[in-house]
Scaffold this active site. Structure first.
Site, PDB file in Angstrom:
ATOM      1  N   HIS A 196     -19.334  -4.626   2.438  1.00  0.00           N
ATOM      2  CA  HIS A 196     -18.130  -3.577   2.330  1.00  0.00           C
ATOM      3  C   HIS A 196     -18.439  -2.374   3.031  1.00  0.00           C
ATOM      4  O   HIS A 196     -17.424  -1.464   3.299  1.00  0.00           O
ATOM      5  CB  HIS A 196     -18.071  -3.346   0.874  1.00  0.00           C
ATOM      6  CG  HIS A 196     -16.654  -2.675   0.476  1.00  0.00           C
ATOM      7  ND1 HIS A 196     -15.728  -2.366   1.391  1.00  0.00           N
ATOM      8  CD2 HIS A 196     -15.992  -2.577  -0.702  1.00  0.00           C
ATOM      9  CE1 HIS A 196     -14.637  -2.062   0.857  1.00  0.00           C
ATOM     10  NE2 HIS A 196     -14.778  -2.067  -0.614  1.00  0.00           N
ATOM     11  N   TYR A 246      -7.383   3.812 -10.611  1.00  0.00           N
ATOM     12  CA  TYR A 246      -7.505   3.879  -9.151  1.00  0.00           C
ATOM     13  C   TYR A 246      -6.604   2.724  -8.360  1.00  0.00           C
ATOM     14  O   TYR A 246      -6.689   1.513  -8.772  1.00  0.00           O
ATOM     15  CB  TYR A 246      -9.211   3.520  -8.929  1.00  0.00           C
ATOM     16  CG  TYR A 246      -9.711   3.582  -7.413  1.00  0.00           C
ATOM     17  CD1 TYR A 246     -10.096   4.735  -6.984  1.00  0.00           C
ATOM     18  CD2 TYR A 246      -9.463   2.516  -6.761  1.00  0.00           C
ATOM     19  CE1 TYR A 246     -10.613   4.712  -5.535  1.00  0.00           C
ATOM     20  CE2 TYR A 246      -9.790   2.467  -5.452  1.00  0.00           C
ATOM     21  CZ  TYR A 246     -10.462   3.393  -4.892  1.00  0.00           C
ATOM     22  OH  TYR A 246     -10.762   3.563  -3.457  1.00  0.00           O
ATOM     23  N   THR A 258     -10.459   5.039   3.175  1.00  0.00           N
ATOM     24  CA  THR A 258      -9.489   4.812   1.886  1.00  0.00           C
ATOM     25  C   THR A 258      -9.187   6.275   1.471  1.00  0.00           C
ATOM     26  O   THR A 258     -10.173   7.180   1.694  1.00  0.00           O
ATOM     27  CB  THR A 258     -10.244   4.061   1.215  1.00  0.00           C
ATOM     28  OG1 THR A 258     -11.301   4.352   0.569  1.00  0.00           O
ATOM     29  CG2 THR A 258     -10.340   2.565   1.721  1.00  0.00           C
TER      30      THR A 258
END
Length: 343
Positions: A49, A165, A178
């Site tokens: 990630h 979220y 993001t």
């Protein structure tokens, strides 16, 4: 991993435990993207990630998948087309020389990973009663509509509202990653309270849905354009640590738990295929674990006009959450919202 977790009936639900890397010692987790190919030809993608977010990995895989099946293709015997280059690459068994200290650390890491895997409960649901086609006919944002259903499902499951979220991409900017869309808002709470009261009319509830979806779309656009708040707050927090000046507000806002963490993964980004004409390109996508110990992680994919996939995760050790229960809450919330438009 065992099995492939394929769903063949609408609204059928199954566990995605089969999609997790249960054998901890035969997968590489230090690579940007790892493909695990099973004996039946199915492929699982594991993405590290730190370097990128899910849409980037999905776009790369979407392109490769299209090229493999639509451009190069296979012959009638299932063999890849094209001529062999004559280059043969044989696997080489790696020999390792571990010190006793290193072996001990590996054993500790394996125990920790096994404990985490065994405590993670992931369920998959294919919702096939309707999809974005119907939602758009209601003049609502599909993402806003689904987020509102998640709020309704969560309230029914937990009995209260919590910080929520939703990931938004900031790829409009160079090296953008993001920003957070805070999906639990006054508008979503107003709708949930109204529908649960049992006293609001269908039209009143539909008006609340429209208002909530409009507000959600604005929040999402603002986040994409760099007008969110959470990345800015995190930057201030990092600066405060660097300057060694703690701030009560920053401490509070950074460590607030996200008990409902959500993300939509795009199914088609390059317009190479039409999912309605070529449903074999539909994919349930992937998911992630819960961010908070006593919370849920929900990843969803809008697959064409009439299918929505949901991945729901939680901790087995949490007394407040249950992935199987929550996926059914989501399904019922979507059905209840759909019924408001039946005349």
């Amino acid at each position: 991993m065992k099995g492939d977790g394929v769903l063949r009936k609408k609204n059928q639900v199954t566990s995605t435990r089969s999609r997790r890397c249960m054998a901890l010692y035969n997968k590489w987790f230090d690579k940007s993207i790892t493909l695990t190919v099973f004996r039946n030809g199915r492929v699982c993608v594991n993405a590290e990630h730190s370097w990128a977010d899910a849409p980037v990995c999905c776009q790369a895989f979407e392109y490769a998948y299209y090229q493999d099946f639509k451009v190069f293709g296979y012959d009638e015997n299932g063999n890849t087309r094209g001529e062999s280059t004559g280059i043969k690459l044989w696997p080489i068994k790696l020999q390792w020389d571990f010190s006793p200290e290193c072996i001990n650390e590996i054993q500790v890491a394996v125990r920790d990973a096994e404990e985490l895997i065994n405590d993670t409960n992931i369920k998959l649901m294919m919702f096939g009663n309707y999809g974005k086609g119907f939602i758009k006919k209601c003049r609502c944002s599909p993402d806003g509509f689904i987020q509102l259903a998640l709020q309704l499902a969560y309230f029914r499951d937990i009995g209260k509202f919590h910080l929520t979220y939703e990931a938004s991409m900031t790829r409009l900017y160079r090296e953008g990653r993001t920003e957070t869309v805070r999906a639990c808002t006054e508008h979503t709470c107003n709708f949930v309270r109204a529908i649960e009261s049992g006293t609001a009319t269908k039209q009143e509830l539909k008006n609340l849905i429209s208002a909530s979806c409009d507000n959600h779309s604005k929040l999402y656009r603002d986040a994409m354009a760099g007008k969110g708040v959470d990345r800015h707050l995190f930057c201030l927090y990092v600066m405060s640590k660097y300057l060694k000046k703690d701030h009560e507000f920053l401490q509070k806002v950074i460590y607030e738990p996200w008990r409902l963490s959500t993300s939509q993964t795009p199914q088609v980004q390059m317009n190479l295929v039409n999912l309605e004409d070529e449903p074999e390109f539909r994919s349930p996508g992937g998911g992630f674990g819960p961010v908070s110990f006593d919370g849920y992680g929900v990843s969803y994919i809008i697959a064409g006009e009439d299918i929505i996939w949901f991945h729901v995760s939680s901790r087995n050790s949490s007394e407040n959450t249950d992935s199987n229960r929550f996926r059914h809450r989501i399904r019922q919330a979507l059905l209840d919202m759909r019924a408001l438009y039946d005349d």
